[in-house]
Design a protein around this motif. Structure first.
Motif, PDB file in Angstrom:
ATOM      1  N   THR A 257       0.838  -1.200   0.000  1.00  0.00           N
ATOM      2  CA  THR A 257       0.000   0.000   0.000  1.00  0.00           C
ATOM      3  C   THR A 257       0.873   1.251   0.000  1.00  0.00           C
ATOM      4  O   THR A 257       0.503   2.278   0.568  1.00  0.00           O
ATOM      5  CB  THR A 257      -0.937   0.007   1.217  1.00  0.00           C
ATOM      6  OG1 THR A 257      -0.160  -0.168   2.413  1.00  0.00           O
ATOM      7  CG2 THR A 257      -1.966  -1.095   1.107  1.00  0.00           C
ATOM      8  N   ALA A 258       2.029   1.185  -0.638  1.00  0.00           N
ATOM      9  CA  ALA A 258       2.958   2.308  -0.679  1.00  0.00           C
ATOM     10  C   ALA A 258       2.366   3.518  -1.386  1.00  0.00           C
ATOM     11  O   ALA A 258       2.753   4.658  -1.111  1.00  0.00           O
ATOM     12  CB  ALA A 258       4.254   1.886  -1.371  1.00  0.00           C
TER      13      ALA A 258
ATOM     14  N   TYR B 298       6.325   5.117  10.059  1.00  0.00           N
ATOM     15  CA  TYR B 298       4.871   5.051  10.172  1.00  0.00           C
ATOM     16  C   TYR B 298       4.440   3.729  10.794  1.00  0.00           C
ATOM     17  O   TYR B 298       4.973   2.664  10.454  1.00  0.00           O
ATOM     18  CB  TYR B 298       4.218   5.157   8.794  1.00  0.00           C
ATOM     19  CG  TYR B 298       4.083   6.569   8.270  1.00  0.00           C
ATOM     20  CD1 TYR B 298       2.840   7.182   8.191  1.00  0.00           C
ATOM     21  CD2 TYR B 298       5.195   7.295   7.866  1.00  0.00           C
ATOM     22  CE1 TYR B 298       2.700   8.479   7.709  1.00  0.00           C
ATOM     23  CE2 TYR B 298       5.077   8.592   7.384  1.00  0.00           C
ATOM     24  CZ  TYR B 298       3.822   9.175   7.310  1.00  0.00           C
ATOM     25  OH  TYR B 298       3.702  10.462   6.846  1.00  0.00           O
ATOM     26  N   ILE B 299       3.481   3.788  11.705  1.00  0.00           N
ATOM     27  CA  ILE B 299       2.704   2.621  12.111  1.00  0.00           C
ATOM     28  C   ILE B 299       1.354   2.765  11.434  1.00  0.00           C
ATOM     29  O   ILE B 299       0.581   3.686  11.756  1.00  0.00           O
ATOM     30  CB  ILE B 299       2.550   2.531  13.634  1.00  0.00           C
ATOM     31  CG1 ILE B 299       3.916   2.413  14.308  1.00  0.00           C
ATOM     32  CG2 ILE B 299       1.674   1.338  14.017  1.00  0.00           C
ATOM     33  CD1 ILE B 299       3.862   2.381  15.827  1.00  0.00           C
ATOM     34  N   ASP B 300       1.085   1.932  10.456  1.00  0.00           N
ATOM     35  CA  ASP B 300      -0.058   2.104   9.557  1.00  0.00           C
ATOM     36  C   ASP B 300       0.024   3.498   8.933  1.00  0.00           C
ATOM     37  O   ASP B 300       0.970   3.779   8.231  1.00  0.00           O
ATOM     38  CB  ASP B 300      -1.372   1.848  10.304  1.00  0.00           C
ATOM     39  CG  ASP B 300      -1.509   0.382  10.721  1.00  0.00           C
ATOM     40  OD1 ASP B 300      -1.088  -0.489   9.946  1.00  0.00           O
ATOM     41  OD2 ASP B 300      -2.015   0.119  11.829  1.00  0.00           O
TER      42      ASP B 300
ATOM     43  N   ARG C  62       7.358   1.735   6.789  1.00  0.00           N
ATOM     44  CA  ARG C  62       5.964   1.576   7.223  1.00  0.00           C
ATOM     45  C   ARG C  62       5.774   0.218   7.880  1.00  0.00           C
ATOM     46  O   ARG C  62       6.081  -0.821   7.296  1.00  0.00           O
ATOM     47  CB  ARG C  62       5.011   1.717   6.031  1.00  0.00           C
ATOM     48  CG  ARG C  62       5.174   3.011   5.243  1.00  0.00           C
ATOM     49  CD  ARG C  62       4.169   3.079   4.106  1.00  0.00           C
ATOM     50  NE  ARG C  62       2.809   3.204   4.596  1.00  0.00           N
ATOM     51  CZ  ARG C  62       1.763   2.547   4.108  1.00  0.00           C
ATOM     52  NH1 ARG C  62       1.933   1.691   3.099  1.00  0.00           N
ATOM     53  NH2 ARG C  62       0.558   2.719   4.609  1.00  0.00           N
ATOM     54  N   TYR C  63       5.259   0.236   9.104  1.00  0.00           N
ATOM     55  CA  TYR C  63       4.874  -0.980   9.817  1.00  0.00           C
ATOM     56  C   TYR C  63       3.366  -1.151   9.647  1.00  0.00           C
ATOM     57  O   TYR C  63       2.584  -0.329  10.136  1.00  0.00           O
ATOM     58  CB  TYR C  63       5.212  -0.866  11.294  1.00  0.00           C
ATOM     59  CG  TYR C  63       6.681  -0.729  11.623  1.00  0.00           C
ATOM     60  CD1 TYR C  63       7.406  -1.820  12.090  1.00  0.00           C
ATOM     61  CD2 TYR C  63       7.342   0.489  11.482  1.00  0.00           C
ATOM     62  CE1 TYR C  63       8.757  -1.705  12.406  1.00  0.00           C
ATOM     63  CE2 TYR C  63       8.686   0.620  11.801  1.00  0.00           C
ATOM     64  CZ  TYR C  63       9.383  -0.479  12.261  1.00  0.00           C
ATOM     65  OH  TYR C  63      10.716  -0.348  12.581  1.00  0.00           O
ATOM     66  N   ILE C  64       2.955  -2.206   8.959  1.00  0.00           N
ATOM     67  CA  ILE C  64       1.544  -2.433   8.657  1.00  0.00           C
ATOM     68  C   ILE C  64       1.020  -3.525   9.589  1.00  0.00           C
ATOM     69  O   ILE C  64       1.528  -4.658   9.594  1.00  0.00           O
ATOM     70  CB  ILE C  64       1.332  -2.850   7.197  1.00  0.00           C
ATOM     71  CG1 ILE C  64       2.082  -1.893   6.250  1.00  0.00           C
ATOM     72  CG2 ILE C  64      -0.153  -2.901   6.878  1.00  0.00           C
ATOM     73  CD1 ILE C  64       1.628  -0.469   6.317  1.00  0.00           C
ATOM     74  N   THR C  65       0.015  -3.199  10.397  1.00  0.00           N
ATOM     75  CA  THR C  65      -0.535  -4.159  11.356  1.00  0.00           C
ATOM     76  C   THR C  65      -1.663  -4.966  10.720  1.00  0.00           C
ATOM     77  O   THR C  65      -2.364  -4.480   9.824  1.00  0.00           O
ATOM     78  CB  THR C  65      -1.054  -3.438  12.601  1.00  0.00           C
ATOM     79  OG1 THR C  65      -2.086  -2.507  12.215  1.00  0.00           O
ATOM     80  CG2 THR C  65       0.068  -2.671  13.296  1.00  0.00           C
ATOM     81  N   PRO C  66      -1.891  -6.189  11.167  1.00  0.00           N
ATOM     82  CA  PRO C  66      -2.978  -7.008  10.610  1.00  0.00           C
ATOM     83  C   PRO C  66      -4.336  -6.519  11.096  1.00  0.00           C
ATOM     84  O   PRO C  66      -4.489  -6.099  12.243  1.00  0.00           O
ATOM     85  CB  PRO C  66      -2.667  -8.411  11.138  1.00  0.00           C
ATOM     86  CG  PRO C  66      -1.878  -8.185  12.381  1.00  0.00           C
ATOM     87  CD  PRO C  66      -1.094  -6.931  12.155  1.00  0.00           C
ATOM     88  N   GLN C  67      -5.314  -6.572  10.215  1.00  0.00           N
ATOM     89  CA  GLN C  67      -6.662  -6.152  10.559  1.00  0.00           C
ATOM     90  C   GLN C  67      -7.497  -7.359  10.999  1.00  0.00           C
ATOM     91  O   GLN C  67      -7.294  -8.481  10.530  1.00  0.00           O
ATOM     92  CB  GLN C  67      -7.322  -5.466   9.359  1.00  0.00           C
ATOM     93  CG  GLN C  67      -6.586  -4.221   8.899  1.00  0.00           C
ATOM     94  CD  GLN C  67      -6.416  -3.208  10.019  1.00  0.00           C
ATOM     95  OE1 GLN C  67      -7.388  -2.685  10.554  1.00  0.00           O
ATOM     96  NE2 GLN C  67      -5.171  -2.943  10.408  1.00  0.00           N
TER      97      GLN C  67
END
Length: 801
Positions: free
Chosen positions: A44-45, A111-113, A160-165
């Motif tokens: 999602t860059a 970034y976190i999300d 970017r740290y992308i957390t699971p939904q």
């Protein structure tokens, strides 16, 4: 070390001979499962979900499967597999393509999300906080300026740290535990669990996770007077992470996701050893710094995301509040004070740099044939005084409110894809620097033969400080941005974007204490700007597997203002610069992304040239040790990055990364009569980086078994940095270039249904290069350094459910 690197080089050459180039990340789940090809990663860059191979940008993406294979616990474990990126564990700074600065605002967006958490350098010890790598969906590293979509601070790039939904349909999770031991150190261990699923199918779901880890130390703290061990394995670290999220879908086109993320990290002592007391070859690392150099850092991040899909468009709102508090001993108050006093004693002056030094140790020096320095190669020398200890405390605080709203197209087949958005943030940042020195009255009497009041002009502050600098800053920005991609044909696409921001920075400051020459409460300062950051690119998709692109992009970081200090204590200047403006980077890049042999080989690479202008530079005045920030000079960086994967068969896959960065100043920088850098001086960092990972899988006793080999190499620093250039004021003959590093890791495991058990050896060759060699100033003889964690052997268990 040489043999392992040679093997890695041969393996990369074999890959390159077939593929040309191939990404610096572990093999993704698709190839591991033996599907005959490499699974496409969704990123999602660009603020929309797209296949990595179709994004015209230099990106490294690590999925949850990649991070599991690499057994990654922090960003440091991923940086080694990301070309063109370096990480400083001491300051927690991430440098992308040579763009990094410890002065002014951040150069790398973190970034976190969708929440930025990077920190401005208000004073000494303004260290970033970085999330632990646990229960993450993905980590993306975007190389090159990201000023259009990610705004200020993403000057060199963005992490970017992308957390699971939470899932609304499937229940699942995992549990992980690990136990290891470090050679000549203490054990490390961790345990964590993540679980989530629907509370009401297709309407309400949740995900919660928790993780705790103890990293055992391997450096012993000893008494500098007796050599007695005070605390074995003193550099241990404890980290805890918790996260909870919930997704509510009241209608098929609307989702609401509140979440909260919490992290606590405590480092008992830094990973620095005294060179004169240690013997790395025998695993003997010692520090005799009297105070503990600790770091206690915690943050909480509640956020709310609302996503509404309607005909032709998608509206996304992200609201968050980031609250962080850190207390760190960023430098040794003891060693700094003794270095400072040494300079004044050697020059025959008292601390106020006015009155000749005639008593105490000064008089003794005149009587001694060989007067000893206060800091020797092996420690502290205060004969006849006894134990001395001063402690530095630096407090960093952040309170960041962020609100972003984006409206974007949602038809993936449309010829025009667009996004427009508004961004607002308000940040309050606190920086407090203190030196607590309750023994200064006695030491003043010992060194100068007079009272502290007479020598320094005042006594200790009520809490025992001899120096305090307190800065409270506010920063806000309001920005509008737009980005659009238009397909002229099915193959040829043009992309353009722009961000226009209104930024404001202000602060109030006061300072006091003997080393500040009394109280100072100057008026605050401020800086207002309206930066504009455009970007443009063209890409051509020859076929579904081959993409080429060219991009021009701009990034910036916000300007600021300087707290005043007692300039009467300094000989170089009489009036300090009050404010400094933003600096900027313009990046020119061309690259390609390709897949070969029915998707069994995936390769990407880019070449770039960037210009960094009006650089925010830190100036430290040698006569008084105070510093300020100015805009001075320019630099350029050029290089390339290659990364890729190769699924040789259902049983064997490999990947490698190769990066080259040549970053140097393009002008001579002079401030307050000091030559800070000369044209051609290098910016810090290794020019070459190379990594390789390979995994072989085989069915043994009806169980899937595997062996993984990973190797990370960075070349030695080349050229002259300002600190190593005899033509600059910063020249320090005691400092040497950073040596090459090589970290070899071996892992072997077996899967028993849902349980994956593996044994591993990190730093298998027990490499111990002397890194980050430093001392207080060019006249002191006490050196400190750090190195890689010694050989660590352990076992990991991961259970999926």
């Amino acid at each position: 070390m040489r043999n392992s690197f040679a093997a890695c080089l041969l393996l990369s050459a074999a890959v390159a001979s077939i593929a040309g180039t191939v990404p610096a990340k572990a093999q993704s789940a698709g190839a591991q499962a033996g599907t005959g090809g490499i699974e496409e990663v969704i990123v999602t860059a660009t603020r929309r979900a797209e296949e990595l191979s179709k994004v015209p940008q230099s990106i490294s993406a690590f999925t949850a499967a990649d991070m599991e294979q690499l057994d990654a616990k922090s960003i440091a474990d991923l940086i080694g597999y990301t070309p063109g990126v370096t990480y400083d564990p001491a300051s927690k700074d991430i440098s992308i393509r040579g763009v990094n600065s410890t002065a002014g605002d951040a150069t790398t967006g973190i970034y976190i999300d969708d929440t930025p958490i990077q920190l401005r350098a208000l004073g000494f010890g303004s260290d970033n906080t970085l999330p632990a790598v646990f229960d993450l969906e993905r980590v993306e590293v975007l190389r090159g300026p990201q000023g259009t979509l990610f705004g200020a601070g993403s000057e060199g790039g963005t992490v970017r740290y992308i957390t699971p939904q939470p899932s609304l349909t499937d229940f699942g999770g995992f549990a992980k535990a690990e136990l290891s031991t470090t050679q000549d150190g203490e054990p490390s261990y961790e345990a964590g669990v993540a679980v989530g699923g629907p509370i009401e199918d297709n309407v309400l779901g949740f995900r919660v996770s928790g993780w705790a880890r103890h990293d055992g130390g391997w450096i012993d703290k000893v008494d500098y007077m007796t050599g007695q061990t005070l605390q074995a394995n003193t550099n241990f670290v404890n980290t805890s992470v918790m996260r909870a999220a919930m997704t509510w879908q009241p209608a098929s086109d609307l989702t609401v996701t509140p979440s909260v993320y919490y992290q606590y990290r405590q480092q008992n002592n830094l990973d620095q050893y005294w060179v004169g007391l240690s013997d790395p070859g025998s695993g003997n690392y010692k520090t005799a710094t009297p105070e503990n150099m600790g770091d206690r850092d915690n943050f909480v991040l509640p956020s709310l995301k609302v996503d509404w899909n309607f005909q032709g468009a998608e509206l996304i709102s992200d609201t968050s509040y980031f609250n962080r508090h850190e207390v760190v001993q960023d430098y040794s108050g003891t060693l700094y004070d003794l270095s400072y006093f040494q300079q004044s004693v050697d020059s025959g002056l008292e601390p106020d740099f006015v009155t000749p030094c005639t008593g105490g140790l000064c008089a003794q020096y005149a009587k001694l044939a060989n007067p000893p320095p206060l800091l020797t190669p092996n420690g502290i020398d205060l004969p006849g005084f006894g134990h001395y200890e001063a402690t530095n405390y630096i407090t960093n605080g952040q309170e960041d409110f962020t609100q972003e709203m984006r409206l974007q197209s949602n038809d993936s087949k449309a010829r025009l894809a667009w996004i427009v958005g508004l961004f607002y943030s308000h940040e309050t940042q606190l920086s407090i620097e203190e030196i607590r020195d309750p023994q200064l009255p006695a030491l003043t009497e010992f060194l100068w033969g007079d009272t502290m009041q007479n020598i320094w002009g005042e006594g200790l502050l009520p809490n025992g400080d001899d120096y305090i600098n307190h800065t409270l800053a506010h920063e806000w920005q309001l920005a509008g941005f737009a980005n659009a991609t238009y397909a002229l044909t099915d193959e040829l696409k043009l992309q353009a974007g722009v961000r226009v921001a209104k930024t404001h920075f202000d602060f109030i400051n006061f300072s006091d204490g003997a080393q500040n020459f009394g109280p100072l409460s100057p008026p605050g300062g401020q800086e207002n700007e309206t930066p504009i950051t455009p970007m443009g690119s063209v890409s051509y998709q020859f076929n579904p597997d081959d993409l080429v692109y060219a991009t021009i992009s701009k990034g910036y970081r916000i300007g600021g203002a300087n707290p005043l200090f007692p300039v009467q204590a300094c000989t170089e200047i009489k009036v300090e610069p009050e404010s400094y403006s933003s600096d900027s980077v313009v990046n020119y890049e061309a690259g390609s992304k390709d897949r070969f042999f029915d998707g069994q080989v995936q390769v990407s690479g880019s070449v770039y040239y960037l210009e960094w202008s009006n650089i925010q530079q830190s100036v430290t005045l040698p006569s008084c040790a105070f510093r300020y920030t100015v805009n001075q000079g320019a630099a350029s960086s050029k290089g390339f990055d290659l990364q890729g994967e190769w699924a040789l068969s259902d049983d064997f896959d490999a990947g490698f990364s190769l990066g080259y960065t040549d970053a140097h100043y393009t002008s001579t920088i002079v401030s307050a009569g000091l030559i800070l850098a000369r044209n051609g001086d290098k910016l810090p960092g290794s020019p070459w980086s190379f990594s390789v990972n390979a995994q072989y899988r085989k069915n043994i006793w009806n169980h899937d078994a595997y062996v993984t080999l990973q190797d990370e190499f960075e070349s030695a620093e080349t050229g002259l940095t300002p600190e190593r250039d005899p033509g600059t004021t910063l020249f320090d003959p005691g400092l040497v270039p950073e040596p090459s590093t090589n970290m070899l890791t071996l892992r072997a495991g077996m899967k028993f249904d849902n349980l994956d058990v593996s044994i591993f050896a990190d730093n298998l060759l027990n490499s111990h290069p002397q890194l980050d060699l430093n001392h207080q100033d060019s006249n002191t003889l006490l050196f400190e350094a750090s190195t890689l964690r010694p050989r660590t052997i352990g076992i990991t268990g991961n259970y999926q459910f």
